[in-house]
Design a protein around this motif. Structure first.
Motif, PDB file in Angstrom:
ATOM      1  N   MET B 125     -15.955 127.756 -44.040  1.00 19.49           N
ATOM      2  CA  MET B 125     -16.632 128.806 -43.415  1.00 19.49           C
ATOM      3  C   MET B 125     -17.532 128.150 -42.220  1.00 19.49           C
ATOM      4  N   ALA B 126     -17.947 126.657 -42.448  1.00 14.46           N
ATOM      5  CA  ALA B 126     -18.589 125.837 -41.445  1.00 14.46           C
ATOM      6  C   ALA B 126     -17.704 125.784 -40.320  1.00 14.46           C
ATOM      7  N   ALA B 127     -16.436 125.367 -40.647  1.00 15.82           N
ATOM      8  CA  ALA B 127     -15.481 124.973 -39.584  1.00 15.82           C
ATOM      9  C   ALA B 127     -15.117 126.290 -38.670  1.00 15.82           C
ATOM     10  N   TRP B 128     -15.378 127.540 -39.181  1.00 17.53           N
ATOM     11  CA  TRP B 128     -15.023 128.635 -38.620  1.00 17.53           C
ATOM     12  C   TRP B 128     -16.285 129.207 -37.647  1.00 17.53           C
ATOM     13  N   LEU B 129     -17.351 128.707 -37.942  1.00 21.84           N
ATOM     14  CA  LEU B 129     -18.480 129.196 -37.416  1.00 21.84           C
ATOM     15  C   LEU B 129     -18.376 128.911 -35.605  1.00 21.84           C
ATOM     16  N   GLU B 210      -7.085 131.067 -53.763  1.00 21.33           N
ATOM     17  CA  GLU B 210      -6.788 132.276 -52.905  1.00 21.33           C
ATOM     18  C   GLU B 210      -7.845 133.238 -52.682  1.00 21.33           C
ATOM     19  N   TRP B 211      -8.514 132.948 -51.653  1.00 20.47           N
ATOM     20  CA  TRP B 211      -9.561 134.117 -51.739  1.00 20.47           C
ATOM     21  C   TRP B 211      -9.185 135.551 -51.224  1.00 20.47           C
ATOM     22  N   LYS B 212      -9.801 136.553 -52.002  1.00 18.83           N
ATOM     23  CA  LYS B 212      -9.577 137.822 -51.328  1.00 18.83           C
ATOM     24  C   LYS B 212     -10.770 138.586 -51.096  1.00 18.83           C
ATOM     25  N   VAL B 213     -10.910 139.423 -50.108  1.00 16.77           N
ATOM     26  CA  VAL B 213     -12.198 139.860 -49.786  1.00 16.77           C
ATOM     27  C   VAL B 213     -12.183 141.666 -50.166  1.00 16.77           C
ATOM     28  N   TYR B 214     -13.000 142.079 -50.803  1.00 14.16           N
ATOM     29  CA  TYR B 214     -13.008 143.555 -50.735  1.00 14.16           C
ATOM     30  C   TYR B 214     -14.484 144.114 -49.971  1.00 14.16           C
ATOM     31  N   SER B 222      -7.920 144.770 -50.794  1.00 13.72           N
ATOM     32  CA  SER B 222      -8.221 143.587 -50.643  1.00 13.72           C
ATOM     33  C   SER B 222      -7.472 143.027 -49.441  1.00 13.72           C
ATOM     34  N   GLU B 223      -8.412 142.112 -48.713  1.00 10.02           N
ATOM     35  CA  GLU B 223      -8.018 141.354 -47.444  1.00 10.02           C
ATOM     36  C   GLU B 223      -8.015 140.063 -47.672  1.00 10.02           C
ATOM     37  N   THR B 224      -7.304 139.165 -46.976  1.00  8.33           N
ATOM     38  CA  THR B 224      -7.125 137.809 -47.127  1.00  8.33           C
ATOM     39  C   THR B 224      -8.304 137.197 -46.309  1.00  8.33           C
ATOM     40  N   LEU B 225      -8.975 136.330 -46.906  1.00  2.00           N
ATOM     41  CA  LEU B 225     -10.015 135.516 -46.385  1.00  2.00           C
ATOM     42  C   LEU B 225      -9.492 134.678 -45.426  1.00  2.00           C
ATOM     43  N   ALA B 228     -10.278 135.136 -38.725  1.00  2.00           N
ATOM     44  CA  ALA B 228     -10.549 136.530 -38.084  1.00  2.00           C
ATOM     45  C   ALA B 228     -11.339 137.427 -38.843  1.00  2.00           C
ATOM     46  N   PHE B 229     -10.837 137.510 -40.161  1.00  2.00           N
ATOM     47  CA  PHE B 229     -11.569 138.313 -41.190  1.00  2.00           C
ATOM     48  C   PHE B 229     -13.126 137.966 -41.160  1.00  2.00           C
ATOM     49  N   PHE B 230     -13.479 136.713 -41.331  1.00  2.00           N
ATOM     50  CA  PHE B 230     -14.665 136.156 -41.865  1.00  2.00           C
ATOM     51  C   PHE B 230     -15.661 136.227 -40.179  1.00  2.00           C
ATOM     52  N   LEU B 231     -15.145 136.051 -39.012  1.00  2.00           N
ATOM     53  CA  LEU B 231     -15.785 136.303 -37.920  1.00  2.00           C
ATOM     54  C   LEU B 231     -15.956 137.786 -37.902  1.00  2.00           C
TER      55      LEU B 231
END
Lengths: 156, 236
Positions: B125-129, B210-214, B222-225, B228-231
């Protein structure tokens, strides 16, 4: 993920309530309403348990129907020599085999499907009989897993 | 000469049996992979099983067999080396001790693996910020679940943090637990716009998460984390 099965429909109901509880915390309403964050977490966890039970009771019904179907296939029009063991095992409508015995008809005891149901059944009993289930439940994943189990039921 | 077993026994199960019999003189088929004969009528089938285990490298004494009534089982069958355990009770006691030791190690490994996956999630997450957002640590969330208490595994701390934009928190990342029915760990994410459940759907100890997000504000899907999804969760 499949949408629209009974299990996913129940998971959708769960989502609405979980979102409501989570919003309390997220929007800071909890503090205004005098609710502690810890209290909300406990309420969410109990809601998870309630919905797990709800999903599992529907699953029990699916198991009953699947076993009924198999027994019927094995006894209908069969000679006595073929049907006797099924009839003896299945008993009468007043006295049917217990749940996990019926699951043995659907899945090999050594396979993961059976072990998953055994695990879920243990949780169901803990919650239903007043035990304290402290582990987290991921309801969407549980609904999806049960959906998949039902689709793997044999028909003969 | 014993009676041959009727189905193929997996090599891995045989190796485990041999290793445990050599180490502690007792082996229980906890995964139901061997064809244990009934302890009531061991006879030729027990000798058949012994022949098979010897053919896989077992060098101990003659084997005997006993069934232990266990919760959730029809009965756990325990095979033991008669040269090392004089009675069935002694063999069962040795199995219980060994079983508890193995579980303690397993739980410790799972806890360490979970903390590693959480640290990796934080790093990712830090690398995506984007450069205007930053991570601020919160007091860790304690991890001391039932299995940890059962096997005396010490409490652990799960990294908990928020993502800040200037003077405002825009996301909280709060692990909920490792032993999650239906997943291999769960983390709750809250933003000003929505609430999310993050679950790791990987098999335990199988490698990276293997992170999935609801997204709880939308129909369950479910979406793959990914970045793009995180941002998107952060409104970027």
């Amino acid at each position: 993920m499949m949408i629209g099965t009974v299990f996913m429909d129940i998971a959708e109901e769960w989502r609405n309530i979980d979102r409501f509880l989570m919003n309390y915390e997220r929007l800071g309403i909890a503090d205004q309403a005098g609710l502690e964050t810890e209290t909300l977490k406990i309420q969410r966890s109990r809601n998870d348990q309630a919905y797990f039970l709800y999903i599992f009771t529907r699953f029990e019904k699916c198991v009953d129907e699947a076993v009924d179907h198999i027994v019927q296939n094995r006894t209908q029009d069969a000679d006595w020599a073929e049907r006797r063991i099924w009839q003896a095992w299945y008993g009468t409508s007043r006295r049917r085999p217990e749940f996990m015995r019926k699951v043995e008809i659907l899945f090999d005891k050594n396979r993961n499907n059976f072990k998953t149901i055994q695990y879920y059944h243990k949780i169901r009993n803990e919650i239903a009989h007043g035990g304290e289930w402290t582990e987290q439940l991921a309801i969407p994943q549980v609904a999806e897993a049960i959906d998949s189990l039902v689709s793997d039921f044999p028909t003969t | 000469m014993g009676v041959a077993l009727t189905k193929t026994v997996p090599d891995a199960a045989l190796k485990t049996a041999v290793a445990r019999l050599h180490a502690v003189g007792v082996f229980a088929d906890e995964d139901n992979q061997l064809q244990f004969p009934s302890p009531i009528m061991p006879g030729p089938r027990l000798r058949g099983l012994q022949d098979l285990i010897r053919s896989a490298g077992y060098r101990g004494g003659d084997l005997d067999i006993v069934t232990v009534e266990e919760e959730d089982n029809d009965g756990l069958t325990v095979l033991f080396d008669r040269d090392r355990h004089l009675t069935a009770e002694a063999a069962v006691g040795a199995w219980h001790t060994d079983h508890a030791n193995r579980w303690r190690q397993y739980v410790e490994t799972r806890v360490k693996d979970w903390l590693d996956r959480l640290e990796a999630l934080k790093d990712t997450m830090a690398a995506w910020l984007p450069s205007d957002l930053s991570i601020k640590d919160l007091p860790p969330t304690p991890l001391h679940e039932t299995l940890m208490r059962r096997y005396s595994v010490p409490r652990a701390d799960m990294p908990t943090f928020e993502i800040w934009n200037g003077s405002q928190a825009v996301m909280r990342v709060e692990p909920r637990g490792l032993w999650v029915v239906g997943a291999n760990g769960r983390v709750d994410l809250t933003t000003r716009q929505s609430a999310y459940i993050l679950v790791d759907i990987s098999e335990p100890l199988s490698g990276p998460a293997e992170w999935k997000v609801y997204d709880l504000s939308k129909h369950l899907k479910s979406e793959t984390l990914d970045a793009a999804f995180f941002l998107g969760m952060l409104g970027r």
